[in-house]
Write a protein that holds these residues in place. Structure first.
Motif, short mmCIF file in Angstrom:
data_model
loop_
_atom_site.label_atom_id
_atom_site.label_comp_id
_atom_site.label_asym_id
_atom_site.label_seq_id
_atom_site.Cartn_x
_atom_site.Cartn_y
_atom_site.Cartn_z
N PRO A 1 0.83 -1.21 0.00
CA PRO A 1 0.00 0.00 0.00
C PRO A 1 0.87 1.26 0.00
N LEU A 2 0.74 2.10 -1.05
CA LEU A 2 1.48 3.36 -1.14
C LEU A 2 0.48 4.49 -1.25
N LYS A 3 0.46 5.35 -0.24
CA LYS A 3 -0.50 6.44 -0.20
C LYS A 3 0.16 7.75 -0.61
N ASP A 4 -0.48 8.47 -1.54
CA ASP A 4 0.01 9.78 -2.01
C ASP A 4 1.46 9.70 -2.52
N THR A 5 1.78 8.60 -3.18
CA THR A 5 3.15 8.39 -3.67
C THR A 5 3.10 7.90 -5.11
N LYS A 6 3.98 8.47 -5.95
CA LYS A 6 4.13 7.98 -7.32
C LYS A 6 5.56 7.55 -7.51
N LEU A 7 5.75 6.33 -8.00
CA LEU A 7 7.09 5.77 -8.13
C LEU A 7 7.15 4.91 -9.39
N THR A 8 8.12 5.22 -10.26
CA THR A 8 8.34 4.41 -11.45
C THR A 8 9.84 4.23 -11.65
N GLY A 9 10.19 3.28 -12.50
CA GLY A 9 11.60 3.01 -12.77
C GLY A 9 11.90 1.53 -12.67
N LEU A 10 13.12 1.17 -13.10
CA LEU A 10 13.53 -0.23 -13.11
C LEU A 10 14.88 -0.37 -12.41
N ILE A 11 14.94 -1.26 -11.41
CA ILE A 11 16.19 -1.55 -10.71
C ILE A 11 16.59 -2.99 -11.01
N PHE B 1 11.45 7.88 -11.28
CA PHE B 1 10.66 9.07 -10.99
C PHE B 1 9.93 8.84 -9.67
N TYR B 2 10.06 9.82 -8.74
CA TYR B 2 9.47 9.65 -7.42
C TYR B 2 8.90 10.97 -6.91
N THR B 3 7.67 10.95 -6.44
CA THR B 3 7.07 12.08 -5.73
C THR B 3 6.23 11.52 -4.58
N SER B 4 6.06 12.36 -3.53
CA SER B 4 5.20 11.97 -2.41
C SER B 4 4.63 13.24 -1.80
N SER C 1 5.15 14.45 1.09
CA SER C 1 6.18 15.19 1.81
C SER C 1 7.31 15.67 0.89
N PHE C 2 7.32 15.19 -0.36
CA PHE C 2 8.37 15.57 -1.31
C PHE C 2 7.73 15.81 -2.68
N PRO C 3 6.87 16.86 -2.79
CA PRO C 3 6.06 17.05 -3.99
C PRO C 3 6.87 17.40 -5.24
N LYS C 4 8.04 18.02 -5.09
CA LYS C 4 8.84 18.37 -6.27
C LYS C 4 9.43 17.13 -6.93
N GLY C 5 9.64 16.11 -6.15
CA GLY C 5 10.06 14.83 -6.71
C GLY C 5 11.51 14.78 -7.14
N ILE C 6 11.89 13.64 -7.70
CA ILE C 6 13.24 13.41 -8.18
C ILE C 6 13.17 12.55 -9.43
N THR C 7 14.06 12.84 -10.38
CA THR C 7 14.13 12.07 -11.61
C THR C 7 15.59 11.65 -11.85
N ILE C 8 15.82 10.37 -12.14
CA ILE C 8 17.14 9.87 -12.51
C ILE C 8 16.96 9.07 -13.80
N LYS C 9 17.66 9.51 -14.83
CA LYS C 9 17.49 8.83 -16.13
C LYS C 9 18.17 7.48 -16.12
N THR C 10 19.48 7.46 -15.85
CA THR C 10 20.19 6.17 -15.78
C THR C 10 21.31 6.27 -14.74
N THR C 11 21.54 5.18 -14.05
CA THR C 11 22.68 5.04 -13.14
C THR C 11 23.17 3.60 -13.22
N ASP C 12 24.48 3.42 -13.38
CA ASP C 12 25.06 2.08 -13.40
C ASP C 12 26.25 2.06 -12.45
#
Length: 430
Positions: free
Chosen positions: A371-381, A414-417, A419-430
């Motif tokens: 259960p994730l409330k008021d949270t948006k999270l996408t990406g692949l690890i 991509f992540y927003t919540s 408490s962190f509405p501006k969010g963060i974006t990371i295209k690629t990290t290796d």
């Protein structure tokens, strides 16, 4: 008043009690003794700390045995509303070591006495016990303990009948909660060899939340040593019984969590335990989980295909010879697979670890099983990591000697919540 005064002369604490009563009418033909509002409060290092707070103590005694004086028969002892607060400071001072050393230097020869005291029933109601050991960073709390213990404690051989229920047990070590508000129950019979202080289990049953264990074997006490040869095995084979012990899980609504799968768990302890000499028995613990799953009712997908093969063994009681061997840990989180194996040895002197982790997690699918409330999270690890080495190699900065291979990659995060509405974006990290 005289009794209270003499007790306080012999202890490094403040002992007090309130009402005292003796009656034959309410328990005829036995004699009943009541003592209420008993407290033991610390002094000096433990000034103001209450070691013991007992609401009511009562004992029922065979009056004819009291008159004869040589073989007092106690029908029952009942302790009601008892609170115990045991503490150990960093300098190893314990608040229960309150007895003053004897000043009597005479060495009179021991005399043989015919005095005997027989106890038939011990009952403890509504007990609360806390233990705080600063030397080991260990805490334990027992809430609402109720105990019934019966048997002939003067006989060399007797059958003890025990029933114990505890509403909540919590334990932590090193800041980690190993048990959190676990309900506990025990019922069983023990063959007691009082002369040799040896006790053999028979018809015994232990229950911790939903996990039910059978117990057999024996333990014996000699001075500070507790010798044992004890085996436990899970009576129920459902995965849900193990799931109920996960800290924080056994809460309101837990019964609605759907689970399937099989469980097998055994534990054996053989050898000597001595807290003073820090001796431990040899032990062997195995846990197998096969084809298990769980699903919270408020999410659409389950965690499936859970496989666990874990063995914790110690051949001689020396903690440094403990080996933790996780041969398999596999789970699929909404079709996201995760695999892990790990082996840990020499944990006390120089932790040696082999570990391999392989996983692929689509972060967008987390909401399907958590259960994730008021949270948006996408990406692949993606993780494919293997390590093999000793802690000493890291401390000595011999990094090339510590094997660490593999890759960790992160894509399109991509992540927003709330408490962190501006969010963060990371295209690629290796």
């Amino acid at each position: 008043d005289l009794t209270k005064e003499e007790i306080n002369k012999s202890v490094n604490a403040k002992v007090n009690f309130g009402n005292f009563g003796v009656s034959i009418f309410s328990s005829f033909p036995n004699l009943k003794i009541n003592l209420g509002d008993v407290t033991v409060v610390g002094i000096e290092k433990f000034d103001g700390d209450t070691l013991l707070d007992l609401k009511d103590f009562s004992a029922e005694v065979d009056i004819m045995s009291v008159i004869s004086g040589s073989n007092i028969k106690i029908r029952s002892i009942i302790l009601d509303g008892i609170k115990v607060n045991a503490r150990v400071l960093k300098d190893s001072s314990a608040n229960w070591n309150i007895a003053k050393p004897s000043t009597d230097t005479t060495t009179a020869a021991p005399t043989k006495s015919n005095f005997k005291m027989a106890l038939r029933l011990l009952e403890i109601d509504n007990a609360y016990i806390t233990y705080d050991d600063r030397t080991m960073n260990t805490n334990a709390n027992i809430e609402n303990l109720n105990l019934e213990l019966s048997g002939d404690f003067t006989a060399n051989l007797t059958l003890l009948k025990i029933k114990c229920e505890i509403d909540s047990i919590s334990t932590s070590y090193g800041g980690i909660n190993y048990l959190k508000k676990v309900a506990f129950a025990y019922s069983g019979k023990i063959d007691a060899d009082m002369k040799n202080s040896k006790f053999t289990f028979k018809e015994n049953d232990i229950k911790a939340n939903d996990l039910e264990l059978g117990i057999n074997g024996w333990f014996g006490m000699q001075k500070d040593d507790i010798n044992m040869d004890i085996k436990l095995d899970a009576k129920q084979t459902e995965f849900k019984t193990l799931f109920s012990l996960v800290p924080g899980v056994f809460l309101k609504g837990y019964e609605d969590i759907k689970t399937t799968g099989k469980l097998a768990m055994t534990a054996a302890f053989k050898g000597t335990f001595n807290s003073v000499k820090k001796k431990m028995p040899a032990f062997d613990i195995t846990l197998l989980v096969k084809d298990a799953m769980f699903k919270y009712p408020q999410v659409p997908k389950p965690v499936t295909n859970i496989q666990i093969d874990l063995k914790i063994s110690n051949p001689d009681g020396k903690l440094d010879n403990t080996v933790v061997d996780l041969k398999q840990l596999h789970a699929e989180f909404a079709e996201n697979p995760c695999n892990m194996i790990m082996k840990l040895s020499t944990p006390m002197s120089d932790p040696t670890i082999y570990c391999k982790l392989d996983s692929k997690i689509d972060l967008a699918s987390l909401k399907d099983f958590i259960p994730l409330k008021d949270t948006k999270l996408t990406g692949l690890i993606s993780t494919n990591v293997e390590m093999d080495g000793k802690l000493s190699q890291i401390k000595q900065e011999k990094y090339t000697d510590f094997k660490a291979l593999g890759t960790i990659s992160l894509k399109d995060l991509f992540y927003t919540s709330a408490s962190f509405p501006k969010g963060i974006t990371i295209k690629t990290t290796d």
